[in-house]
Design an enzyme around this catalytic site. Structure first.
Site, PDB file in Angstrom:
ATOM      1  N   HIS A 305      19.034  -6.609  34.044  1.00 60.52           N
ATOM      2  CA  HIS A 305      17.114  -6.759  34.462  1.00 60.52           C
ATOM      3  C   HIS A 305      16.737  -5.555  34.006  1.00 60.52           C
ATOM      4  O   HIS A 305      15.775  -5.707  33.318  1.00 60.52           O
ATOM      5  CB  HIS A 305      17.111  -7.212  35.894  1.00 60.52           C
ATOM      6  CG  HIS A 305      15.598  -7.000  36.272  1.00 60.52           C
ATOM      7  ND1 HIS A 305      15.110  -8.286  36.626  1.00 60.52           N
ATOM      8  CD2 HIS A 305      14.583  -6.021  36.550  1.00 60.52           C
ATOM      9  CE1 HIS A 305      13.821  -7.991  36.906  1.00 60.52           C
ATOM     10  NE2 HIS A 305      13.576  -6.613  36.811  1.00 60.52           N
ATOM     11  N   GLU A 306      17.240  -4.390  34.411  1.00 60.13           N
ATOM     12  CA  GLU A 306      16.768  -2.956  33.957  1.00 60.13           C
ATOM     13  C   GLU A 306      16.862  -2.629  32.601  1.00 60.13           C
ATOM     14  O   GLU A 306      16.015  -2.171  32.081  1.00 60.13           O
ATOM     15  CB  GLU A 306      17.021  -1.973  35.164  1.00 60.13           C
ATOM     16  CG  GLU A 306      16.848  -2.224  36.539  1.00 60.13           C
ATOM     17  CD  GLU A 306      15.489  -2.487  36.871  1.00 60.13           C
ATOM     18  OE1 GLU A 306      14.513  -2.110  35.973  1.00 60.13           O
ATOM     19  OE2 GLU A 306      15.177  -3.106  37.765  1.00 60.13           O
ATOM     20  N   HIS A 309      13.973  -4.368  30.800  1.00 62.59           N
ATOM     21  CA  HIS A 309      12.827  -3.450  30.780  1.00 62.59           C
ATOM     22  C   HIS A 309      12.922  -2.370  29.786  1.00 62.59           C
ATOM     23  O   HIS A 309      11.861  -2.094  29.194  1.00 62.59           O
ATOM     24  CB  HIS A 309      12.628  -2.958  32.232  1.00 62.59           C
ATOM     25  CG  HIS A 309      12.142  -4.003  33.191  1.00 62.59           C
ATOM     26  ND1 HIS A 309      11.156  -4.766  32.766  1.00 62.59           N
ATOM     27  CD2 HIS A 309      12.359  -4.204  34.445  1.00 62.59           C
ATOM     28  CE1 HIS A 309      10.774  -5.694  33.923  1.00 62.59           C
ATOM     29  NE2 HIS A 309      11.503  -5.313  35.120  1.00 62.59           N
TER      30      HIS A 309
END
Length: 809
Positions: A305-306, A309
């Site tokens: 997820h990170e 980003h």
């Protein structure tokens, strides 16, 4: 855990509000940004792809593992509440794992009560969370180690000050066990490598152009940095450790973020490079999300997820149901009104946009092992565009990859032109070809997925032919292989080989040959030249025919050993033996794991040395945990599983293969020991499904008594505390009438969640913090109770248990 009942002692770990310092506006970071004012206009648009989508790019990763060393000690808490005790409770958490280290919340039960609690064998940072809903409630206390050194202390005035700044009626008090020799947060290199494997797995499953490689792993001991204490003013760790940040993606891990205990990580979007020093472009996250433990608990995709980003992705719910932005400027992620926290595929919070909420997308907020998390093609397109716009030096074009039809019109031309070790990537489309494999070593032929990339033999010859004068491929994956026809062997694929090959993510359908209608592997080695080692994984064999033996798959000649993992053989036929598969020559054997073999004629399996484990085989077979139940395919053509299929969650995540070693040539004993060792990152539900397709469903009911729970159980809610959704999981050993009821702290019924008969199995239900009238309830402590069976008539099969949960403001 030891409780001193002379002084009733509660432990709660929270972050003290007075220690939470405000970040300067420039570098204030959260997980993703929702505000149009924060995301620059240039980033608020749909991707404009300027590079070839079918090229492959490498991204190197530099891991900065920041850890602490702490004393290993018992800790004791002494807490005293004033007269406003109603509803107050506390709980202690380990900061690194975010697990609570008490059995459950401990509640104050009378005014001016003092509680003492000792918890044994702790090391590192912790936090005490004290929930006190009364505006005038105050809890004073202190925490000591086993030598009575004070780790933290505070008075009523401190507590009231902190409480006045809290929006959740909670105070978080951080402490650690002091310096010592026990490492906390020092994730081993082996677990980091497995985390990168999972990241690549989720990308490869969605036709990603990216491949991630570890450049360096740097372990740094610093107790202050390990709790992010420099990440609001000095940024010492970032300035000191940042390593070529625009060429190598830096991954900083810490034990926790002292200024925000709920923060799992931050992936800095690439557009910040327009105004920030490049050292700030990175991922900072809790190190727990790289560990095997997080994979077992279904929360390891926080890492993915990170990273998403940092590659320019927004949350899938970033702009809700807004169709102008499509929620996240990606067209193939359905819009949804809010973040999802539970794997419920039925939720559609934006009914005006086709598609239910993307609960299995890594850029959502779902945690748990029920969903198999991933990305979409559109998200990869946005990432590629964002990198090109703001940090093009981050990616390296992988030179040993050629593309069809971008570089070559046909697959045959690409193979003939490839050099040793090349990968040929094939874009979606139908390719009518009869491929002759070249004498070039180590080639990989990778399609965009069997639903979209088809090689059609046009009934004129084999689809792919690898003769003994060619160098066999190292991998063929991502295709439908169909309409091959030959009077020889191997209608879909013929491979003459020794050595190793991987055949994965394929559909082998409607091919015909004298043997091995779908695939034949011919051993050309032997005792002096070695075996053919074949791994067949996530492959469907359907509608193939042999005029001799082996309708779906056949091992021909000697010393062919094959590992079938998560395969489906259905509706294949042979005029001789082995409608599904044929293994009969000397030294040929196969191990079959987590698979379905059904409706193949005249028989499913033929050969003396076939060893199935955790598989569904029509008419049964001698093996380990073999099922004989209709798999309930969607149809004869669509071999995915219906929601009621007994094959859902019926496989095994861990399989240790034990076969007769005399079957294997000395030095060729590659297929023994642990052949399956999966974490929930690689499957959805409670266990892997049988067959080639992992379904979006979990086992609905205990259709197979062998996988029923061994006991009744009610699990703690997750998340807890929550707002506004939490999931209540429970196990039913036997079927019966089930009541699950929510009560407030005074014992008044709030909501009846379940009042019906259920069969045995692993169950869950979600509560949305609303009562029976559909009205949202007030924040506070709630109880939930499960009751099943009648203790007066069947005490062994009755069960009642109550647990607590906390609804936050």
């Amino acid at each position: 855990m030891k409780v001193n009942f002379n002084v009733i002692f509660f432990m709660i770990i929270f972050m003290s509000m007075t220690t939470a310092q405000t970040l300067d506006e420039e570098h204030r970071l959260v997980c993703g940004n929702f505000d149009f004012g924060v995301i620059p206009k240039a980033a608020r648009q749909f991707a404009i792809e300027e590079r070839g989508r079918d090229e492959q790019y490498g991204i190197n990763l530099a891991f900065q593992i920041i850890y602490g060393r702490y004393a290993y000690t018992d800790i004791t808490l002494y807490l005293t509440i004033n007269e406003h005790f109603e509803g107050a409770s506390f709980l202690v958490f380990d900061t690194f794992t975010k697990h609570y280290i008490m059995d459950d919340w401990m509640q104050f039960t009378e005014p001016n009560q003092s509680i003492g609690l000792t918890i044994a064998d702790r090391a590192g940072p912790h936090y005490l969370r004290i929930y006190a809903p009364h505006d005038s409630a105050a809890v004073s206390g202190y925490i000591v180690d086993e030598n009575n050194n004070v780790l933290s202390s505070w008075g009523e005035t401190d507590f009231l000050t902190w409480q006045s700044g809290s929006s959740s009626s909670s105070v978080y008090i951080q402490f650690d066990t002091g310096p010592g020799d026990t490492d906390v947060g020092n994730t081993p290199d082996e677990e980091i490598m497995r985390a990168v494997e999972r990241l690549n797995y989720r990308h490869q499953n969605s036709n990603s152009p990216f491949h991630f490689e570890i450049d360096t792993i740097h372990h740094v001991h610093n107790n202050s940095w390990a709790m992010g204490e420099d990440l609001y003013d000095t940024w010492e760790s970032v300035y000191e450790l940042s390593y070529n940040p625009t060429e190598i993606l830096n991954i900083f891990t810490v034990i926790g973020f002292h200024y925000n205990l709920g923060l799992g990580g931050v992936g800095v979007n690439p557009w910040y490079l327009e105004s920030w020093d490049s050292v700030f472009y990175r991922v900072s996250m809790k190190g727990i999300y790289l560990t095997d433990l997080s994979a077992e608990e279904g929360r390891d995709h926080v890492f993915d997820h990170e990273v998403g980003h940092s590659l320019g992705l927004l949350h899938t719910f970033n702009y809700g149901c807004d169709l102008g932005t499509h929620g996240d400027y990606v067209l193939d992620t359905p819009t949804h009104a809010y973040a999802n926290y539970v794997c419920d595929y039925s939720v559609d919070s934006c009914p005006d946009d086709p598609g239910n909420d993307p609960v299995d997308n890594c850029m959502n907020y779902v945690y748990g092992s029920e969903c198999q998390m991933g990305f979409t093609v559109g998200q990869h397109g946005r990432s590629l565009w964002a990198i090109e716009q703001w940090v093009p030096t981050l990616i390296d074009l992988i030179d040993d990859v050629t593309s069809v039809p971008e570089d070559y019109t046909t697959i045959q031309e690409a193979l003939d032109s490839a050099e040793t070790g090349y990968t040929i990537h094939v874009s979606p489309g139908t390719y009518v070809e009869n491929i002759i494999w070249p004498n070039t070593g180590g080639l990989r032929l990778i399609g965009s997925g069997p639903d979209s990339t088809i090689i059609d033999g046009n009934q004129t010859n084999r689809v792919i032919e690898v003769d003994d004068d060619a160098s066999p491929p190292s991998e063929i994956s991502g295709f439908t292989i169909t309409n091959g026809n030959t009077t020889g062997r191997g209608g879909g694929i013929e491979i003459e080989m020794t050595g190793d090959i991987l055949l994965s993510n394929l559909v082998i359908s409607n091919n015909q040959a004298s043997s091995g209608g779908g695939i034949v592997v011919e051993g050309i080695g032997g005792a002096w030249m070695g075996e053919a080692h074949v791994t067949v994984e996530n492959v469907v064999f359907s509608g193939n025919h042999a005029t001799g033996n082996g309708g779906g798959f056949s091992a021909h000649e000697d010393f062919v050993s094959t590992l079938f993992k998560s395969v489906t053989f259905a509706n294949n036929t042979a005029d001789g033996s082995g409608g599904g598969m044929n293994f009969y020559s000397m030294g040929n054997y196969a191990v079959i794991l987590n698979s379905i073999i059904w409706n193949n004629t005249p028989d499913n399996l033929y050969g003396p040395h076939l060893f199935p484990y955790f598989s569904n085989i029509e008419n049964g077979y001698d093996g380990v945990e073999i099922m004989n139940s209709d798999p309930l395919f969607v149809s004869d053509e669509d071999l995915r599983l219906q929601a009621e299929s007994p094959c859902i969650d019926a496989g095994s995540a861990y399989i240790n293969v034990d076969i007769d070693p005399t079957l294997m040539i000395p030095g060729e004993m590659w297929m023994e020991g642990v052949m399956v060792d999966l974490t929930p990152a690689f499957y959805g539900g409670n266990a892997p499904d049988m067959g080639a397709y992992e379904s979006p469903y979990t086992a609905p009911l205990s259709l197979n008594e062998e996988i029923s729970p061994l006991e009744y159980r009610l699990y703690p809610p997750y998340p807890n505390p929550f707002n506004p959704f939490t999931t209540l999981r429970y196990d039913l050993q036997k079927g019966g009438h089930v009541h699950i009821t929510i009560y407030d702290i005074l014992g008044r019924r709030v909501k009846t969640l379940i009042n019906s008969r259920q069969t045995a199995g692993y169950k869950s239900v979600q509560w949305n913090a609303r009562n029976d009238a559909g009205t949202a309830v007030s924040p506070g402590v709630y109880l939930y109770t499960i009751e099943t069976g009648d203790p007066s008539t069947s005490p062994a099969h009755s069960f009642r248990q109550t647990r607590k949960m906390v609804l936050m403001k």
